[in-house]
Design an enzyme around this catalytic site. Structure first.
Site, short mmCIF file in Angstrom:
data_model
loop_
_atom_site.label_atom_id
_atom_site.label_comp_id
_atom_site.label_asym_id
_atom_site.label_seq_id
_atom_site.Cartn_x
_atom_site.Cartn_y
_atom_site.Cartn_z
N LYS A 171 -5.20 2.03 38.62
CA LYS A 171 -5.67 1.86 37.37
C LYS A 171 -4.32 1.77 36.50
O LYS A 171 -3.88 2.81 36.26
CB LYS A 171 -6.53 2.82 37.03
CG LYS A 171 -7.67 2.41 36.01
CD LYS A 171 -7.05 1.97 34.70
CE LYS A 171 -6.59 3.02 33.54
NZ LYS A 171 -5.79 2.63 32.57
N GLU A 245 0.91 14.58 37.79
CA GLU A 245 2.25 14.52 37.12
C GLU A 245 2.40 14.41 35.65
O GLU A 245 2.19 13.33 35.27
CB GLU A 245 3.05 13.18 37.87
CG GLU A 245 3.25 13.59 39.43
CD GLU A 245 4.24 14.40 39.79
OE1 GLU A 245 5.01 15.02 38.93
OE2 GLU A 245 4.29 14.66 41.06
N CYS A 279 9.51 11.01 31.55
CA CYS A 279 8.96 12.31 31.61
C CYS A 279 10.21 13.25 31.53
O CYS A 279 9.96 14.41 31.55
CB CYS A 279 8.10 12.22 32.67
SG CYS A 279 8.77 11.64 34.18
N GLU A 378 6.52 17.85 23.98
CA GLU A 378 7.21 16.51 24.52
C GLU A 378 7.30 15.47 23.41
O GLU A 378 6.24 15.46 22.46
CB GLU A 378 6.11 16.00 25.63
CG GLU A 378 6.79 14.80 26.15
CD GLU A 378 6.34 14.10 27.46
OE1 GLU A 378 4.88 14.13 27.18
OE2 GLU A 378 6.70 13.99 28.33
P1 NAD Z 1 -1.62 8.62 29.12
O1 NAD Z 1 -2.09 9.97 29.57
O2 NAD Z 1 -2.06 8.25 27.68
O3 NAD Z 1 -2.21 7.64 30.01
C1 NAD Z 1 -1.80 7.44 31.56
C2 NAD Z 1 -2.86 6.67 32.17
O4 NAD Z 1 -4.11 7.43 32.30
C3 NAD Z 1 -3.10 5.43 31.67
O5 NAD Z 1 -3.64 4.59 32.74
C4 NAD Z 1 -4.45 5.40 31.01
O6 NAD Z 1 -5.32 4.30 30.70
C5 NAD Z 1 -5.33 6.61 31.72
N1 NAD Z 1 -6.24 7.31 30.76
C6 NAD Z 1 -6.15 7.70 29.69
N2 NAD Z 1 -7.06 8.51 29.61
C7 NAD Z 1 -7.84 8.60 30.56
C8 NAD Z 1 -9.05 9.25 30.95
N3 NAD Z 1 -9.82 10.00 30.02
N4 NAD Z 1 -9.57 9.32 32.13
C9 NAD Z 1 -8.77 8.71 33.14
N5 NAD Z 1 -7.62 8.03 32.89
C10 NAD Z 1 -7.22 7.89 31.66
O7 NAD Z 1 -0.15 8.63 29.26
P2 NAD Z 1 0.86 7.58 28.77
O8 NAD Z 1 1.14 7.44 27.32
O9 NAD Z 1 0.55 6.28 29.64
O10 NAD Z 1 2.06 8.01 29.55
C11 NAD Z 1 3.09 9.03 28.89
C12 NAD Z 1 3.03 10.27 29.69
O11 NAD Z 1 3.24 10.22 30.88
C13 NAD Z 1 3.82 11.57 28.94
O12 NAD Z 1 3.24 12.70 28.47
C14 NAD Z 1 4.81 11.43 30.15
O13 NAD Z 1 5.71 12.58 29.99
C15 NAD Z 1 3.91 11.42 31.21
N6 NAD Z 1 4.91 11.08 32.24
C16 NAD Z 1 5.14 11.96 33.41
C17 NAD Z 1 5.80 11.79 34.53
C18 NAD Z 1 5.69 12.59 35.80
O14 NAD Z 1 6.19 12.34 36.90
N7 NAD Z 1 5.68 13.95 35.28
C19 NAD Z 1 6.32 10.41 34.64
C20 NAD Z 1 6.01 9.55 33.62
C21 NAD Z 1 5.36 9.75 32.63
#
Ligand code: NAD
Length: 494
Positions: A171, A245, A279, A378
């Site tokens: 997804k 993650e 991240c 963050e």
């Molecule tokens: P997000 O949590 O908004 O979305 C991530 C994914 O989750 C998307 O595909 C989204 O559609 C899905 N999603 C959202 N709500 C959901 C739900 N209720 N149930 C299931 N899926 C759902 O994050 P983002 O804005 O896309 O990415 C930024 C975040 O990701 C930052 O906090 C960043 O630190 C983190 N990040 C972490 C790492 C790591 O490896 N630790 C790497 C990159 C980014």
């Protein structure tokens, strides 16, 4: 319109709904993709579940060859994929060319790791017995991916999950689904139908039904802490395994024994790479006070030389942020810390010349302390708050004063500073003199609020394998400890 990839075919959503994908550099619509809902999720899960029945028995060497083919196809079309990544995600093309290569390398790496072993043999407790620890796939793995490294973070999940014998449903983020769909066209169609599926849609509408489905025993997620918490809660209902993650607020220490020219270049890059939307971006800088003034002056001067503009390049260092909402979040945070007494030395606003696209000037902030949200939450934007510290002990204490624990950095020539910090700072990855570099063989992940589990390395495939113990006696004979008990041999407690 691009279509989703389910059971080896490109399909629309059952209700025929779509949503638009825009280019953050121009604010123009690039394409549209299916808006999946629960009924589409059902199709994908059924396909992945059916495909797994055969995929799990496919010999390791065959899986290995297929994953190498996936890697080869990706490399053959590297530039085309990188261009699409740039158009939907806004990272400079030069960075996306790297991302595509890293994706191919990840498939190559797990192709080999996954055929290396599938468990171990342990010494038995009796004669003529053998004991095997066998590693098995779970079944269907849901891979939920964010927008900042759409393909790389997908590959860290998909490649090991497949080699472990699982099938997957990806997804992608609603902001960046196009490059994943292109990869399905270019590479995933090489795999048997249903082994990899891509469902496009929003988190609540498509993500949650995938997480809650009874036939998806594992969820591998990268994204925000809030979403990770929601996924873990849903998964707990069915005692599912989750790999999370999540976010970070990484500390970055600059000691007073460094070449400041080099230190500034490293720190600036760690702060602003992909507009700080990494991240493991350097999010809090702690500089020894003896060199602080010079370091800050040079940091500001170098930041002012960075070139913002069309991420397709050439001659560009920084593209736009991913979205209007993400830019506004950063602006609001800067307003708050200004009210609390912080000083913005440069940046802190939208560039005058770039009126379209979600651009924002790279920003340096001083007069900050740990009561401020920049130092505690963050930011995920191009903001570098810099604090002066007396020495290594204060730097380590401040680095650890956080709810997160993803990564941390130090720049120093002192072995004592480097290793003291490496041992004491509670994070999943500690970088000494080379910020933010990943290694396919090196486990990556977070402590505390930054997550659960690890990606990459041997740990990265273990997350997708369940352990079974097989106990075997190759001589079928009655055991002396079976019924009826022979009491003449004394009581068990004697
Ligand atoms: P997000 O949590 O908004 O979305 C991530 C994914 O989750 C998307 O595909 C989204 O559609 C899905 N999603 C959202 N709500 C959901 C739900 N209720 N149930 C299931 N899926 C759902 O994050 P983002 O804005 O896309 O990415 C930024 C975040 O990701 C930052 O906090 C960043 O630190 C983190 N990040 C972490 C790492 C790591 O490896 N630790 C790497 C990159 C980014």
């Amino acid at each position: 319109m691009r279509k989703m990839f389910i059971n080896g075919e490109f399909v629309a959503s059952l209700a025929g709904e779509t949503f638009a994908v825009e280019n953050p550099a121009t604010e123009e619509q690039i394409d549209e993709v299916p808006r999946a809902r629960v009924e589409d999720v059902e199709q994908a899960v059924r396909a992945a579940h059916a495909a797994q029945a055969d995929w799990r028995w496919t010999p390791g060497i065959e899986k290995c060859e297929l994953l190498h083919t996936v890697a080869r196809r990706i490399r053959e079309r590297r530039e085309e994929i990188a261009v699409l990544l740039t158009r939907e995600g806004g990272k400079p093309l030069i960075e996306n060319m790297d991302e595509v290569e890293w994706v191919a390398a990840c498939f190559d790496y797990y192709a080999e790791v996954g055929r290396h072993e599938s468990g171990r043999v342990i010494p038995p407790v009796q004669r003529h017995q053998m004991n095997f620890v066998v590693k098995e796939p779970y079944g269907v793995v849901v891979c939920i991916v964010p927008w900042n490294y759409p393909l790389l973070l997908m590959s860290w999940k998909v490649a090991p999950a497949l080699m472990a014998g699982n099938t997957v449903i990806i997804k992608p983020s609603e902001y960046t689904p196009l490059s994943t769909l292109l990869l399905a066209e270019i590479a995933f169609h090489e795999l048997p139908p249903g082994v990899v599926n891509v469902v496009t849609g929003y988190g609540v509408e498509a993500g949650e039904p995938l997480v809650a489905h009874p036939l998806t025993p594992v969820v591998a997620f990268t994204g925000s802490v809030a979403t990770g918490r929601r996924i873990a809660t849903l998964a707990a209902e069915r005692i599912k395994k989750v790999n999370l993650e999540l976010g970070g607020n990484d500390p970055f220490i600059i000691c007073d024994d460094v070449d400041l020219e080099v230190a500034v270049r490293g720190a600036v890059w760690a702060a602003y790479l992909n507009m700080g939307q990494v991240c493991t971006s350097g999010e809090r800088f702690y500089v020894f006070e003896r060199v602080a003034e010079q370091f800050i002056d040079r940091f500001v001067a170098f930041t002012r030389t960075l070139r913002l503009g069309d991420p397709m390049g050439p001659d560009v260092d920084l593209g736009p942020m991913i979205s209007k909402a993400q830019r506004e979040r950063v602006e609001q945070k800067l307003d708050r810390v200004r009210e609390m007494g912080a000083t913005v030395l440069c940046g802190g606003q939208r560039p005058e010349k770039l009126t379209r696209g979600y651009y924002f000037e790279p920003t340096v902030v001083v007069d900050v302390d740990h009561s401020m949200p920049l130092m505690r939450e963050e930011t995920f934007g191009p903001v570098a708050p810099i604090m002066r510290v007396k020495g290594i002990d204060e730097a380590i204490a401040l680095a650890n004063d956080s709810e997160y624990g993803l990564g941390a950095n130090i720049l120093t020539n002192s072995l004592e500073y480097a290793l003291t910090a490496a041992e004491r700072i509670k994070v999943g990855t500690f970088w000494i003199n080379d910020p933010l570099t990943d290694n396919d063989a090196g486990p990556f992940g977070g402590m505390r609020l930054s997550g659960l589990g690890r990606e990459l390395g041997a740990e990265g495939i273990e997350e997708f394998r369940e352990t079974k113990h097989i106990h075997l006696d190759y001589k079928l004979e009655a055991k002396p400890y079976w019924y009826p008990y022979d009491w003449s041999k004394g009581r068990k407690t004697d």
